[in-house]
Design a protein around this motif. Structure first.
Motif: not given
Length: 253
Positions: A229-239
């Motif tokens: 949904s946030l169009d990122v690759e890692t969970t850290a980037q999502a946070v």
């Protein structure tokens, strides 16, 4: 505007709880000064050559879809002289600057197309306010468009009398917007926000599964969907991105 009325407006702005209410309040207030169309934009992903993915911008406007479909979706904004000014400067600028530029500089065909389009849509006079940023990656600005057929000279005369108050109001609205939840096209479900909040608190997938009464696989699924949904690759980037949009640790109001 009396000092009492200004204080009352700023008090209302700082206490509003949603972007919708804030934007409605602000467009109404700016209309009272003759600015009937506004575009507010903010990015946290500016580089020397880009403003980042348009899907990651905060954009608020009361312009017509016919205007925004061309100006944003067809990329006219990229060649707009006043946007370039806003990226390179801070403060307020009269659109009389465009006339001065037109007389002094050989503008490009792309810039001419922007100016012709704006003229066809009655976007010919107004002011742009570029907000001061604390990071080279951040930039916010608002374009205040005066009512169609209003001479720039009349707008400048009004600004001479009320410009300081208008700048203060827009600065406060900008700062308030940075504190309110915004999703744009990056919508998270309640469960996706919840698992990201636990990650932000340092919990592992196993910890989160135990806390929420879920399986680890289900937690991983929610994290994957949040990343998509946030169009990122890692969970850290999502946070990080969810925090940028104020979508984490938000009180229900």
């Amino acid at each position: 505007m009396s000092q009492f009325a200004l204080r009352k407006y700023l008090d209302d702005v700082t206490n509003t709880q949603t972007i919708e209410n804030l934007w409605n309040m602000h467009t109404e207030k700016m209309a009272s000064y003759g600015f009937d169309r506004l575009i507010y934009g903010f990015t946290r992903y500016k580089t020397s050559s880009s403003l980042g993915d348009p899907q990651d911008w905060v954009i608020l406007t009361n312009h017509s879809p016919d205007y925004m479909d061309v100006f944003i979706d067809e990329g006219l904004y990229f060649h707009a002289p006043m946007l370039r000014w806003a990226i390179e400067n801070n403060g307020a600028c009269s659109w009389s600057w465009l006339k001065d530029m037109y007389r002094r500089i050989n503008i490009t065909a792309s810039e001419q197309r922007v100016m012709d389009f704006n003229r066809s849509m009655g976007v010919t006079s107004g002011y742009t306010i570029s907000f001061r940023s604390v990071s080279d990656r951040y930039k916010g600005a608002i374009a205040l468009t005066a009512k169609a057929d209003t001479p720039q000279e009349d707008v400048d005369a009004m600004w001479d009398e009320h410009g300081d108050d208008i700048i203060v109001m827009n600065n406060v609205v900008h700062l308030k917007l940075l504190t309110l939840p915004y999703s744009g096209s990056r919508n998270l479900t309640k469960r996706q926000r919840e698992v990201l909040e636990w990650v932000g608190d340092g919990k592992t997938t196993q910890d989160i599964a135990l806390l929420l009464g879920l399986t680890a696989a289900t937690v991983e699924k929610h994290l994957r969907l949040a990343r998509e949904s946030l169009d990122v690759e890692t969970t850290a980037q999502a946070v990080l991105k969810a925090a940028f949009y104020n979508q984490m640790f938000v009180l229900d109001v």
